[in-house]
Design an enzyme around this catalytic site. Structure first.
Site, short mmCIF file in Angstrom:
data_model
loop_
_atom_site.label_atom_id
_atom_site.label_comp_id
_atom_site.label_asym_id
_atom_site.label_seq_id
_atom_site.Cartn_x
_atom_site.Cartn_y
_atom_site.Cartn_z
N GLU A 199 -43.35 -11.57 24.53
CA GLU A 199 -44.19 -10.99 23.45
C GLU A 199 -43.50 -10.38 21.79
O GLU A 199 -43.85 -10.82 20.82
CB GLU A 199 -44.84 -9.60 24.20
CG GLU A 199 -43.55 -8.91 24.38
CD GLU A 199 -42.98 -8.62 25.69
OE1 GLU A 199 -43.17 -8.00 27.06
OE2 GLU A 199 -43.78 -9.85 26.64
N HIS B 111 -45.81 -11.51 36.30
CA HIS B 111 -45.80 -9.54 35.79
C HIS B 111 -47.10 -9.60 37.81
O HIS B 111 -46.52 -8.80 38.65
CB HIS B 111 -46.52 -8.73 35.47
CG HIS B 111 -45.34 -8.14 34.76
ND1 HIS B 111 -44.85 -9.11 33.44
CD2 HIS B 111 -45.12 -7.04 34.72
CE1 HIS B 111 -44.61 -8.68 32.88
NE2 HIS B 111 -44.31 -7.17 33.44
N ASP C 96 -45.91 -3.57 30.45
CA ASP C 96 -45.06 -3.46 29.45
C ASP C 96 -45.04 -4.18 28.64
O ASP C 96 -43.74 -3.63 27.93
CB ASP C 96 -43.89 -3.53 30.16
CG ASP C 96 -43.97 -5.12 30.92
OD1 ASP C 96 -44.99 -5.54 30.04
OD2 ASP C 96 -42.59 -4.65 31.75
#
Length: 206
Positions: free
Chosen positions: A54, A74, A83
């Protein structure tokens, strides 16, 4: 690259402290600072397969090599994807594609990343950095105040997304770790999950 097998030992030794001090507090800063504090145009460069992309994908311009593969692991290691990568995928992929990518660990290759709008350009690996510098040189042709104030315009969608989603998503992820009394980031979990990407499979269950 493989993950550091000892990189997350501290989280199991003192999970309650880690969940706030090192994850919720510091982790949020990594993403929010990119959007709110760097008042200069940013270029993200992805040189190959990887997760937690990201930071590159949320740059103002993102380019990747033709060998890049974007995916989120994840869910497949028993962790809530809250997150930062969730904000990134939902903003760039849209609701349905983001849900699919987050739940299945979809391996998005460079061609599809361009098609989906995750990146702006796909460049051969040996020309990747040269292309990034060429874009940077173009950006630098305009005065400092123009460059900096332009970021205020183009970052507004990201600022809204981060304000709406990041803190809540991070809090949910940390709550899940505390409720399970475990945060799963060990090398074995990650290595077995990313293996499907290395083998060229779309996800780890097909």
């Amino acid at each position: 690259m493989d993950s550091d097998p000892d990189g997350f030992k501290l989280e199991q030794e003192e999970l309650e402290h880690w969940a706030y001090e090192y994850a919720y507090k510091d982790g949020r800063i990594n993403v929010s600072s990119l959007i709110n504090d760097l008042e200069i145009p940013t270029i993200g460069v992805l040189n190959g397969p990887g997760f937690h992309t990201e930071i590159c994908l949320m740059c103002d311009i993102s380019i990747c090599s033709d060998t890049a593969v974007i995916f989120d692991l994840h869910y497949d290691i028993g962790s809530v994807p809250g997150d930062g990568i969730h904000s990134c995928f939902q903003e760039l992929l849209g609701v349905k594609r983001a849900a699919y990518a987050l739940l299945t660990g979809e391996a998005i290759d460079a061609k599809k990343a361009l098609e989906y709008g995750l990146v702006n350009e796909v460049v051969p690996s040996d020309r990747l950095l040269a292309r990034a510098w060429k874009i940077a040189d173009h950006i630098m042709t305009q005065p400092r105040i123009t460059r900096r104030l332009t970021t205020q315009i183009i970052r507004r969608p990201w600022k809204r997304r981060i304000t709406d989603d990041l803190d809540g998503g991070f809090g949910i992820q940390m709550f899940a770790h505390l409720a399970k009394k475990a945060a799963i980031h060990g090398q074995n979990h990650i290595a077995s999950t990313v293996d499907y990407v290395r083998k060229g499979r779309k996800n780890n269950f097909d």
